[in-house]
Enzyme design. Structure first.
Site, PDB file in Angstrom:
ATOM      1  N   LYS A 244     -68.107 -17.256  10.340  1.00  0.00           N
ATOM      2  CA  LYS A 244     -69.269 -16.461   9.952  1.00  0.00           C
ATOM      3  C   LYS A 244     -69.453 -16.471   8.436  1.00  0.00           C
ATOM      4  CE  LYS A 244     -69.867 -13.233  13.699  1.00  0.00           C
ATOM      5  NZ  LYS A 244     -71.143 -13.820  14.136  1.00  0.00           N
TER       6      LYS A 244
ATOM      7  N   ARG B 244     -70.266 -14.686  25.187  1.00  0.00           N
ATOM      8  CA  ARG B 244     -70.716 -15.178  26.496  1.00  0.00           C
ATOM      9  C   ARG B 244     -69.605 -15.962  27.193  1.00  0.00           C
ATOM     10  NH1 ARG B 244     -75.658 -18.213  23.751  1.00  0.00           N
ATOM     11  NH2 ARG B 244     -75.334 -16.428  22.369  1.00  0.00           N
TER      12      ARG B 244
HETATM   13  N1  BES Z   1     -70.991 -10.926  17.759  1.00  0.00           N
HETATM   14  C1  BES Z   1     -71.995 -11.875  17.451  1.00  0.00           C
HETATM   15  C2  BES Z   1     -73.398 -11.300  17.554  1.00  0.00           C
HETATM   16  C3  BES Z   1     -73.800 -10.375  16.468  1.00  0.00           C
HETATM   17  C4  BES Z   1     -74.058 -10.855  15.197  1.00  0.00           C
HETATM   18  C5  BES Z   1     -73.983  -9.040  16.734  1.00  0.00           C
HETATM   19  C6  BES Z   1     -74.460  -9.992  14.201  1.00  0.00           C
HETATM   20  C7  BES Z   1     -74.379  -8.168  15.746  1.00  0.00           C
HETATM   21  C8  BES Z   1     -74.619  -8.655  14.476  1.00  0.00           C
HETATM   22  C9  BES Z   1     -71.935 -13.063  18.406  1.00  0.00           C
HETATM   23  O1  BES Z   1     -70.670 -13.410  18.841  1.00  0.00           O
HETATM   24  C10 BES Z   1     -72.493 -14.245  17.679  1.00  0.00           C
HETATM   25  O2  BES Z   1     -71.987 -14.594  16.670  1.00  0.00           O
HETATM   26  N2  BES Z   1     -73.566 -14.795  18.218  1.00  0.00           N
HETATM   27  C11 BES Z   1     -74.222 -15.892  17.637  1.00  0.00           C
HETATM   28  C12 BES Z   1     -74.674 -16.803  18.738  1.00  0.00           C
HETATM   29  C13 BES Z   1     -75.211 -18.138  18.277  1.00  0.00           C
HETATM   30  C14 BES Z   1     -74.130 -18.938  17.614  1.00  0.00           C
HETATM   31  C15 BES Z   1     -75.766 -18.868  19.474  1.00  0.00           C
HETATM   32  C16 BES Z   1     -75.429 -15.384  16.846  1.00  0.00           C
HETATM   33  O3  BES Z   1     -76.092 -14.451  17.287  1.00  0.00           O
HETATM   34  O4  BES Z   1     -75.654 -15.899  15.763  1.00  0.00           O
HETATM   35 ZN    ZN Z   2     -69.645 -14.686  17.533  1.00  0.00          ZN
END
Ligand code: BES
Ligand code: ZN
Ligand code: ZN
Length: 492
Positions: free
Chosen positions: A274, A347
């Site tokens: 991230k 997921r």
């Molecule tokens: N936990 C995150 C989603 C999230 C991000 C929730 C910021 C709240 C604030 C999740 O695991 C994630 O990183 N999802 C990605 C998915 C993408 C790579 C398809 C996202 O939302 O960027």
């Molecule tokens: Zn994630």
């Protein structure tokens, strides 16, 4: 806090702080009666435009020589627009202002509304007070002595017939707000102190408190059951992943509702590390926390329900052992997943949770997860609900509206299934980049649900946390899902 219902006359209320709700377009009955005692002091405030009853405005009035030492006027806006949510919000504001003024407060409910509807009105106000007063102080060592705290509040009624409904409303509020604040505690606790093993310990505590049935599938059990998806996500952490299964079953309950919760105790993104908001990712177990809160509420309320909660508790970290972009993993329903992004881990974890929950053949299956950042873009702090079942969608939205823990529907059509087809495996864990991200998450999950017509997906990616101070939601974890799901189970 110790809170009580008291029967007595408004004018004789003995309290350091009397909270009076009133309107923008007229005085409330409470205000009118108190104003008589005060010789029109409150009417004068209105006339001078010092306090006009606008929603969420407050004004303090000193009355030192009376049995009520101070008044806290709280505006509700126009009378015709007042809903239970208006009361909740006004009460949240009253708690935060009130605790600076006194350590106890009294809220009168006159006979105007008679006993009918009094229970829900008292509940809304008490919920607002209890949630609004929430603070997480575990990590503070300084300044605690100067902190002003509320020791309790009194709900004042004037008629005998009001005591019971008021007590019922108060009791319900204490349970619901207690469950919300418990979920908030779990979410706010830093990942260093709330890893998968600690989350398991919390689930064990809850199971003990309510005599819930509990099973925890540790690494070996997950391997035996072919749960390669949750195992893959957890590979980068020295704390092994685990699946926590809790069951609450009241005698005479007819329908079985199963829940799956994303319990990613920390989401670094893995090798797709991230670049934004990583410090926020302790709240990636918000779905799991909401379900523990819901169970606490349902069991305390002795709801006539049969509920199973399945939590995938895991950490998404980087290390030489971590799963890699491009890996193919297999979930316990036999489907293979091409992991094109290690940050779309929720997921993958839920693939095994939903596969397992499906084997229980529940009448309804609901998952709740901080699944996407896209949910935050689409809906802000509102929960997204995705399901092929119109009735279930309507029930979720209605429960959200009723409790103030709102949800809104986003599309889930079969067309979207294309988005998660993989060239190499059965499915891939990302959709079409930058397009319909919430829906892509849902269609992926649907692949692991045996009966999609009975299932709904709740994305709390945006709802789990609010960095704005809200009337009854102090900045931070919101406990999203606790109120909504508790009500939904009661209504299903
Ligand atoms: N936990 C995150 C989603 C999230 C991000 C929730 C910021 C709240 C604030 C999740 O695991 C994630 O990183 N999802 C990605 C998915 C993408 C790579 C398809 C996202 O939302 O960027
Ligand atoms: Zn994630
Ligand atoms: Zn995540």
């Amino acid at each position: 806090m110790v809170n009580t219902v008291l029967i007595g006359k408004l004018e004789q209320a003995t309290t350091p702080l009397l909270v009076l709700f009133t309107y923008e377009d007229q005085d409330s009955a409470e205000c009118k009666r108190i104003d008589k005692l005060l010789n029109g002091q409150l009417a004068a405030l209105r006339k001078a435009k010092e306090f006009e009853g606008k929603a969420l405005t407050v004004e303090t009035v000193r009355t030192e020589d009376r049995a009520f030492k101070k008044l806290l006027l709280v505006g509700l806006g126009k009378k015709k627009d007042v809903t239970l949510e208006t009361l909740r919000r006004a009460a949240g504001t009253a708690a935060k202002t009130g605790r600076e003024l006194a350590s106890e407060l009294t809220v009168p409910f006159l006979s105007a509304g008679k006993a009918k509807g009094l229970d829900v009105a008292v509940q809304a106000v008490a919920e607002g007070l209890l949630m609004g007063d929430y603070r997480f102080l575990k990590y503070k060592t300084q300044g605690l002595d100067e902190l002003k705290t509320l020791k309790g509040f009194t709900v004042l009624v004037e008629e005998k017939g009001q005591v019971k409904p008021a007590q019922q409303g108060l009791k319900r509020a204490e349970v619901i707000a207690g469950a919300v604040n418990y979920a908030r505690d779990l979410i706010t606790t830093p990942a260093g102190d709330m890893g998968p093993a600690v989350l398991e310990a919390e689930a064990r505590k809850l199971a003990k408190k309510h005599s819930l049935k509990l099973a925890v599938f540790q690494k070996e059990e997950l391997q035996k059951r072919g749960m390669g998806a949750i195992l893959a996500v957890g590979k980068g952490s020295p704390v092994t992943p685990r699946m926590i299964v809790l069951e609450y079953k009241a005698a005479g309950a007819k329908k079985h509702v199963a829940f799956c919760g994303k319990g990613v105790c920390f989401d670094s993104g893995g090798y797709n590390i991230k670049l934004h908001m990583m410090e926020q990712m302790k709240d990636d177990m918000g779905g799991a926390a909401a379900l523990l809160g819901m169970l606490d509420a349902l069991a305390t309320l002795k709801a006539k329900a049969h509920v199973t909660v399945v939590i995938g508790a895991v950490e998404n970290l980087v290390s030489g052992d971590a799963y890699k972009p491009g890996d193919v993993v297999k979930a316990s329903n036999g489907k293979t997943i091409e992991v094109l992004n290690t940050d779309a881990e929720g997921r993958v974890v839920l693939a095994d949770c939903l596969s397992y929950a499906s084997t229980l053949k529940p009448d309804t299956l609901i998952d709740i997860a901080t699944l996407t950042g896209a949910a935050m873009i689409a809906l802000g702090t509102v929960t997204g609900v995705l399901t092929p079942n119109d009735k279930l969608a309507a029930a979720v939205i209605a429960a959200g509206e009723e409790t103030g823990d709102r949800a809104w529907r986003l599309p889930l059509w079969d067309d979207h299934k294309e988005d998660v087809k993989s060239d190499l495996a059965d499915v891939k864990n990302i959709g079409y980049p930058m397009r319909a991200g919430v829906t892509a998450g849902a269609v992926f999950l649907q692949e692991f649900v045996e009966q999609p017509g009975k299932w709904a997906h709740l994305d709390i990616g945006g709802a789990v946390f609010d960095d704005r101070e809200r009337p009854y939601l102090p900045k931070g974890a919101t406990g999203a899902g606790v109120r909504l799901l508790t009500r939904l189970v009661e209504r299903l």
